[in-house]
Design an enzyme around this catalytic site. Sequence first.
Site, PDB file in Angstrom:
ATOM      1  N   SER A 183       0.826  -1.223   0.000  1.00 58.46           N
ATOM      2  CA  SER A 183       0.000   0.000   0.000  1.00 58.46           C
ATOM      3  C   SER A 183       0.854   1.264   0.000  1.00 58.46           C
ATOM      4  O   SER A 183       0.328   2.356  -0.128  1.00 58.46           O
ATOM      5  CB  SER A 183      -1.030  -0.007   1.129  1.00 58.46           C
ATOM      6  OG  SER A 183      -0.374  -0.140   2.349  1.00 58.46           O
ATOM      7  N   ALA A 216       1.078   0.761  10.724  1.00 61.85           N
ATOM      8  CA  ALA A 216       1.761  -0.542  10.597  1.00 61.85           C
ATOM      9  C   ALA A 216       1.309  -1.318   9.348  1.00 61.85           C
ATOM     10  O   ALA A 216       0.139  -1.230   8.971  1.00 61.85           O
ATOM     11  CB  ALA A 216       1.457  -1.389  11.843  1.00 61.85           C
ATOM     12  N   PRO A 217       2.220  -2.021   8.679  1.00 65.35           N
ATOM     13  CA  PRO A 217       3.647  -2.175   9.023  1.00 65.35           C
ATOM     14  C   PRO A 217       4.536  -1.018   8.564  1.00 65.35           C
ATOM     15  O   PRO A 217       5.712  -1.001   8.894  1.00 65.35           O
ATOM     16  CB  PRO A 217       4.032  -3.467   8.294  1.00 65.35           C
ATOM     17  CG  PRO A 217       3.108  -3.505   7.100  1.00 65.35           C
ATOM     18  CD  PRO A 217       1.813  -2.874   7.552  1.00 65.35           C
ATOM     19  N   GLY A 218       3.977  -0.069   7.781  1.00 63.90           N
ATOM     20  CA  GLY A 218       4.799   1.110   7.510  1.00 63.90           C
ATOM     21  C   GLY A 218       4.954   1.530   6.057  1.00 63.90           C
ATOM     22  O   GLY A 218       5.841   2.310   5.741  1.00 63.90           O
ATOM     23  N   GLY A 219       4.073   1.039   5.186  1.00 62.47           N
ATOM     24  CA  GLY A 219       4.168   1.406   3.763  1.00 62.47           C
ATOM     25  C   GLY A 219       4.062   2.915   3.540  1.00 62.47           C
ATOM     26  O   GLY A 219       4.776   3.479   2.710  1.00 62.47           O
ATOM     27  N   ASP A 235       0.083   3.254  15.791  1.00 62.43           N
ATOM     28  CA  ASP A 235      -0.564   1.960  15.517  1.00 62.43           C
ATOM     29  C   ASP A 235      -0.247   1.008  16.671  1.00 62.43           C
ATOM     30  O   ASP A 235       0.875   1.016  17.186  1.00 62.43           O
ATOM     31  CB  ASP A 235      -0.033   1.367  14.193  1.00 62.43           C
ATOM     32  CG  ASP A 235      -1.017   0.375  13.566  1.00 62.43           C
ATOM     33  OD1 ASP A 235      -1.425  -0.575  14.263  1.00 62.43           O
ATOM     34  OD2 ASP A 235      -1.381   0.560  12.406  1.00 62.43           O
ATOM     35  N   ASP A 255      -4.416   5.200  20.268  1.00 65.02           N
ATOM     36  CA  ASP A 255      -5.550   5.256  19.345  1.00 65.02           C
ATOM     37  C   ASP A 255      -5.406   6.474  18.403  1.00 65.02           C
ATOM     38  O   ASP A 255      -5.358   7.612  18.856  1.00 65.02           O
ATOM     39  CB  ASP A 255      -6.849   5.370  20.162  1.00 65.02           C
ATOM     40  CG  ASP A 255      -8.080   5.420  19.269  1.00 65.02           C
ATOM     41  OD1 ASP A 255      -7.936   5.241  18.038  1.00 65.02           O
ATOM     42  OD2 ASP A 255      -9.186   5.632  19.802  1.00 65.02           O
ATOM     43  N   LYS A 300     -12.764   4.518   3.166  1.00 66.80           N
ATOM     44  CA  LYS A 300     -13.175   3.169   2.743  1.00 66.80           C
ATOM     45  C   LYS A 300     -14.665   3.220   2.409  1.00 66.80           C
ATOM     46  O   LYS A 300     -15.447   3.878   3.116  1.00 66.80           O
ATOM     47  CB  LYS A 300     -12.923   2.148   3.852  1.00 66.80           C
ATOM     48  CG  LYS A 300     -11.545   2.269   4.513  1.00 66.80           C
ATOM     49  CD  LYS A 300     -10.398   1.827   3.628  1.00 66.80           C
ATOM     50  CE  LYS A 300      -9.055   2.164   4.251  1.00 66.80           C
ATOM     51  NZ  LYS A 300      -7.908   1.905   3.388  1.00 66.80           N
TER      52      LYS A 300
HETATM   53  C1  SAM Z   1      -4.589  -0.846   6.138  1.00 60.36           C
HETATM   54  S1  SAM Z   1      -3.558  -0.920   7.517  1.00 60.36           S
HETATM   55  C2  SAM Z   1      -2.385   0.342   7.212  1.00 60.36           C
HETATM   56  C3  SAM Z   1      -1.319  -0.024   6.256  1.00 60.36           C
HETATM   57  C4  SAM Z   1      -0.240   1.043   6.145  1.00 60.36           C
HETATM   58  N1  SAM Z   1      -0.767   2.277   5.576  1.00 60.36           N
HETATM   59  C5  SAM Z   1       0.913   0.571   5.309  1.00 60.36           C
HETATM   60  O1  SAM Z   1       1.095   1.135   4.209  1.00 60.36           O
HETATM   61  O2  SAM Z   1       1.654  -0.329   5.715  1.00 60.36           O
HETATM   62  C6  SAM Z   1      -4.520  -0.228   8.776  1.00 60.36           C
HETATM   63  C7  SAM Z   1      -3.830  -0.131  10.111  1.00 60.36           C
HETATM   64  O3  SAM Z   1      -4.633   0.665  10.963  1.00 60.36           O
HETATM   65  C8  SAM Z   1      -4.451   0.205  12.295  1.00 60.36           C
HETATM   66  N2  SAM Z   1      -5.568   0.735  13.106  1.00 60.36           N
HETATM   67  C9  SAM Z   1      -6.853   0.348  13.126  1.00 60.36           C
HETATM   68  N3  SAM Z   1      -7.563   1.101  14.000  1.00 60.36           N
HETATM   69  C10 SAM Z   1      -6.679   1.991  14.534  1.00 60.36           C
HETATM   70  C11 SAM Z   1      -6.806   3.046  15.480  1.00 60.36           C
HETATM   71  N4  SAM Z   1      -7.967   3.335  16.067  1.00 60.36           N
HETATM   72  N5  SAM Z   1      -5.677   3.749  15.791  1.00 60.36           N
HETATM   73  C12 SAM Z   1      -4.498   3.466  15.220  1.00 60.36           C
HETATM   74  N6  SAM Z   1      -4.339   2.470  14.309  1.00 60.36           N
HETATM   75  C13 SAM Z   1      -5.422   1.747  13.972  1.00 60.36           C
HETATM   76  C14 SAM Z   1      -4.380  -1.290  12.164  1.00 60.36           C
HETATM   77  O4  SAM Z   1      -3.678  -1.837  13.259  1.00 60.36           O
HETATM   78  C15 SAM Z   1      -3.634  -1.454  10.833  1.00 60.36           C
HETATM   79  O5  SAM Z   1      -2.257  -1.661  11.065  1.00 60.36           O
END
Ligand code: SAM
Length: 351
Positions: A183, A216-219, A235, A255, A300
């Site tokens: 991503s 996470a993971p950090g893209g 995250d 959060d 989304k």
């Molecule tokens: C689609 S992934 C993100 C991928 C990231 N953009 C990347 O490129 O690697 C969504 C992330 O949002 C985190 N997440 C979900 N609800 C959250 C919240 N309330 N606060 C912080 N992180 C949250 C999840 O743990 C997950 O790692």
Amino acid sequence: MNTLLLHCRPGFEGEVCAEIAEHAGRLQVAGYAKGKPGTAYAEFICSEAGGAERLMSELRFNRLIFPRQWARGSFVELPESDRISVLLAHLADFPSCGSLWLEVLDSNEGKELSNFCKKFEAPLRKALSKAGKLLEDGHKPRLLLTFLSGRQVFVGLAEANNSAQWPMGIPRLKFPREAPSRSTLKLEEAWHTFIPREQWDQRLSDEMTGVDLGAAPGGWTYQLVRRGMLVTAIDNGPMAESLMDTGLVQHLMVDGFTWKPRQPVDWMVCDIVEKPARSAALLETWIGEGLCREAVVNLKLPMKQRYAEVRRLLQRLEEAFAARKIKVSIACKQLYHDREEVTCHLRRLGK
Ligand SMILES: C[S@@+](CC[C@H](N)C(=O)[O-])C[C@H]1O[C@@H](n2cnc3c(N)ncnc32)[C@H](O)[C@@H]1O
């Protein structure tokens, strides 16, 4: 010449129809939209002469959300052999063009046709140049040929500065091997889409700070770090060690919807899977309260009326900023790397 062809992600034909029909209604261009689910395109068939041209001149392509590419023209049936003569005859009434793109749709049939287009392009280009129809001039319209099959093509025109930046609206971005997730390309595409290249050094500079919510993971963090920014990654999940090793990332397990930075930052990006209204509210808070200057947030869209939902949220944002008396540029696009989602870019203007 009176049909507008619009490419899109397969499954979003209804959104394109709703969007273009709304604009046409507002601009009083008579016609109707149609699109078959899964075909990766929709049409707006104008019922008055010059309607498609008027739509294209009144609308800015980069303000449209769901269309990836557009062209005004019509479908042409091609014979099994000597397709070029038929195309030249059809183009007799066309102005000379400044560039030529051969395109296919983002469907399985489209993928199968790519090879045909590659082979067909050189002889066609030669024939068009010889006939004086192709002059390699950036000010003239672009000739866009969208092949639906070897026997059917949409022959259309679009202004090079008011249509997709890339053929079919698909950027050819190389996945960086060190990036922790695919991503990462979403944020890179967002920058190509929303920030003019000549402004990157100034607006994505290594003197800036950024916050990545749901990192996470950090893209996405990877993209900010690649620009040399200091990043706060929010995250509960683990961040890639390679990113933490750069020394540019602080990882907080809190959060993302309630945490706020002590000092304003330059960038906030957010890719959390959440209800779009909640992500839009986050944008309102961060930009509205001046917690960041620019933001890229994914909305989304798991619901049915996806265009209506996006319009409603964008309108709510506009109203909220107007009430706060702050100027914000708001853009929203379904990017090639987006799935059931769109990407918003907001930038606070002025002081
Ligand atoms: C689609 S992934 C993100 C991928 C990231 N953009 C990347 O490129 O690697 C969504 C992330 O949002 C985190 N997440 C979900 N609800 C959250 C919240 N309330 N606060 C912080 N992180 C949250 C999840 O743990 C997950 O790692």
